[in-house]
Design an enzyme around this catalytic site. Structure first.
Site, short mmCIF file in Angstrom:
data_model
loop_
_atom_site.label_atom_id
_atom_site.label_comp_id
_atom_site.label_asym_id
_atom_site.label_seq_id
_atom_site.Cartn_x
_atom_site.Cartn_y
_atom_site.Cartn_z
N ASP A 26 -9.63 10.95 6.49
CA ASP A 26 -9.62 9.64 6.20
C ASP A 26 -10.17 9.17 4.94
O ASP A 26 -11.58 9.41 4.79
CB ASP A 26 -10.32 8.70 7.20
N GLY B 81 -0.05 10.97 3.67
CA GLY B 81 0.67 11.88 2.92
C GLY B 81 0.78 11.36 1.48
O GLY B 81 1.01 10.17 1.28
N ARG C 27 14.30 4.84 10.14
CA ARG C 27 13.68 5.47 9.11
C ARG C 27 13.88 7.18 9.53
O ARG C 27 13.76 7.40 10.68
CB ARG C 27 12.38 5.45 9.01
N GLY D 75 -1.53 3.61 0.97
CA GLY D 75 -3.10 3.32 1.67
C GLY D 75 -4.21 3.68 0.63
O GLY D 75 -4.91 2.66 0.37
N ILE E 64 0.12 7.35 -2.79
CA ILE E 64 -1.22 8.17 -2.29
C ILE E 64 -1.44 7.59 -1.09
O ILE E 64 -2.26 6.74 -1.12
CB ILE E 64 -2.32 8.27 -3.61
N ARG F 99 -11.07 6.54 3.40
CA ARG F 99 -12.08 5.42 3.27
C ARG F 99 -13.49 6.20 3.98
O ARG F 99 -14.44 5.83 3.31
CB ARG F 99 -11.65 4.45 4.39
N GLU G 5 8.40 0.29 2.87
CA GLU G 5 9.51 1.02 3.00
C GLU G 5 10.18 0.36 4.20
O GLU G 5 11.64 0.57 4.03
CB GLU G 5 9.22 2.38 3.79
P1 ADP Z 1 0.46 7.08 5.79
O1 ADP Z 1 1.21 8.24 4.93
O2 ADP Z 1 0.01 7.57 7.15
O3 ADP Z 1 1.61 5.85 5.82
P2 ADP Z 1 -1.18 5.31 4.67
O4 ADP Z 1 -0.39 4.93 3.36
O5 ADP Z 1 -1.55 4.16 5.34
O6 ADP Z 1 -0.86 6.50 5.18
O7 ADP Z 1 -2.71 5.73 3.84
C1 ADP Z 1 -3.74 5.94 4.84
C2 ADP Z 1 -5.03 6.42 3.81
O8 ADP Z 1 -5.23 5.21 3.06
C3 ADP Z 1 -6.04 6.69 4.67
O9 ADP Z 1 -6.78 7.77 4.18
C4 ADP Z 1 -6.94 5.35 4.70
O10 ADP Z 1 -8.43 5.84 4.71
C5 ADP Z 1 -6.55 4.94 3.13
N1 ADP Z 1 -6.84 3.49 3.28
C6 ADP Z 1 -6.22 2.35 3.81
N2 ADP Z 1 -6.61 1.28 3.63
C7 ADP Z 1 -7.69 1.35 2.89
C8 ADP Z 1 -8.80 0.73 2.60
N3 ADP Z 1 -8.88 -0.80 2.80
N4 ADP Z 1 -9.77 1.04 1.59
C9 ADP Z 1 -9.84 2.24 1.54
N5 ADP Z 1 -8.98 3.10 1.99
C10 ADP Z 1 -7.89 2.71 2.66
#
Ligand code: ADP
Length: 403
Positions: free
Chosen positions: A286, A215, A94, A334, A212, A288, A387
């Site tokens: 974060d 990033g 990547r 996420g 979403i 969550r 991805e």
């Molecule tokens: P990245 O851009 O690092 O790839 P991700 O697509 O993994 O990020 O998204 C990370 C975000 O998703 C964090 O804010 C995390 O809190 C949220 N997230 C991931 N899993 C869950 C879940 N099961 N419930 C709620 N939010 C989540």
């Protein structure tokens, strides 16, 4: 074909080993992460499919050592999934920034490496790390072909009105200052999957994809091609993110620099690492954790989610206008994959257009799910992004063509 997919960061290497039969038939053999490269206490976490996770703490001085550790884990008699390194047919990397050099994935050669080097200015945290990964892999697996897949490539179909900033044109000519976008691999993948899920002709439909996560970006895809996207010259532009501010009035930058006596690097750090959910809430990046805090009544955390919803809605609304309508809105990554309330709140803004969510489907998503009602004016879906699969597919196609 056994393909090792590598996502190399400045201090980490994420990897997945896939056995690709064809575009749709494949299996994940193992995945893992090497962390804290260059620090005294490194760690490799290796998860072979169907076997227990394996964690080892040790110093990992550089990326070459990191890559060797990954390969050793893959052939380990206990935790491994391959009998020898020779089983690996190709490696796919990547790459965050390919600028306007790359509109598709490419086989690694000296020319490709030179161009990735030229893009380092636009992605100083990412591209140098990717190059380390490519070089490390050439050292440990010299005869295995390597392919690079760019986060920016899918966005190369944007027209000048969408990719140019209204700055003096010479900055574009002299410094390549323009919008490149990011998350292209994800937007390309989920828009393709979405069309298939809904039975739309991918070459004749308008889809808006909302990636979403930590990033975040939103992309308008018409007939399988990117028309516009919210990230720009760097992945800072666009909507609010975990630690990034998204689009702000550019005059704020020199103003804050003067007030706080910040250098260009320091203010860049503030906008990229100390803003967004973290900066506004003062608590966490974060989603969550922040949602739990918002649910307890924290006003700042509530504002973050309101802003998140409205930022997404404003982008979606803009792209509907830009494409003269939309057939499908897709949520991924996420935050949007795991939080039904975000999907509900965004779609609420489009009720006046006849967008209707099936609340039960939205609350009970299980993999790729259509979450709109049959009489909704626009189909809405949640599609988990992948991805690594796109990188593995592109790698398979490019390497197969060599044979
Ligand atoms: P990245 O851009 O690092 O790839 P991700 O697509 O993994 O990020 O998204 C990370 C975000 O998703 C964090 O804010 C995390 O809190 C949220 N997230 C991931 N899993 C869950 C879940 N099961 N419930 C709620 N939010 C989540």
């Amino acid at each position: 074909m056994i393909i090792l997919v590598i996502n190399c960061g400045s201090s980490s290497v994420k990897y997945q080993l896939l056995d690709m039969k064809n575009d749709d038939e494949y299996s994940l053999l193992a995945k893992g992460i090497v962390e804290k490269i260059g620090l005294p206490e490194g760690r490799i976490t290796h998860k072979p499919t169907g076997k227990d996770k394996f964690v080892s703490d040790l110093a990992i001085p550089d990326h070459t050592v990191g890559m060797k550790l990954v390969l050793d884990a893959l052939v380990d008699p206990e935790h491994g999934v391959l009998s020898s390194f020779n089983d690996i047919d190709a490696v796919g990397h990547r790459i965050v920034q390919g600028a306007d050099f790359f509109s598709e994935s490419a086989l690694v050669n000296e020319d490709v490496i030179k161009k990735i080097e030229l893009c380092c200015d636009f992605a100083p945290l990412h591209n140098p790390a990717h190059l380390l990964g490519i070089r490390a892999m050439s050292e440990v697996l010299p005869s295995v072909p390597q392919v690079v897949t760019f986060d920016t490539a899918f966005h190369q179909t944007m027209e000048p009105y969408a990719y140019l900033y209204a700055l003096p044109y010479e900055y574009y000519e002299k410094y390549r200052v323009r919008r490149y976008g990011a998350h292209g691999t994800s937007h390309q993948y989920v828009s393709g999957r979405a069309a298939r899920l809904a039975g739309l002709d991918p070459q004749n439909c308008r889809i808006i994809t909302c990636h979403i996560g930590n990033g975040s970006s939103v992309t308008a895809v018409r007939n399988g091609k990117c028309v516009d996207t919210s990230m720009g010259f760097t992945p800072l532009e666009g909507m609010i993110m975990g630690t990034r501010c998204g689009t702000i009035d550019a005059n704020i930058v020199p103003y804050i620099m003067k007030k706080e006596n910040l250098t260009p690097d320091e203010v860049t750090d503030v906008m990229n690492k100390k803003s967004g959910f973290l900066g506004l809430s003062g608590i966490t990046s974060d989603a969550r954790d922040l949602k739990a805090i918002a649910d307890k009544g924290n006003e700042k955390a509530k504002v973050v989610f309101k802003k998140l919803t409205m930022d997404i809605a404003k982008l979606v609304g803009g792209y509907i206008a830009e494409m003269n309508g939309v057939d499908m809105i897709v949520f991924t990554a996420g935050i949007a994959e795991n939080n039904a309330f975000i999907r509900t709140d965004v779609c609420e803004q489009f009720k006046f257009l006849g967008v209707k969510l099936d609340e039960y489907a939205n609350e009970h998503t299980d993999g790729e799910t259509i979450i709109s009602t049959p009489d909704s004016s626009v189909i809405v879906a949640m599609i988990p992004t992948d991805e690594e699969l796109v990188i593995a597919r592109d790698t398979m196609h490019i390497v197969t063509a060599l044979q």
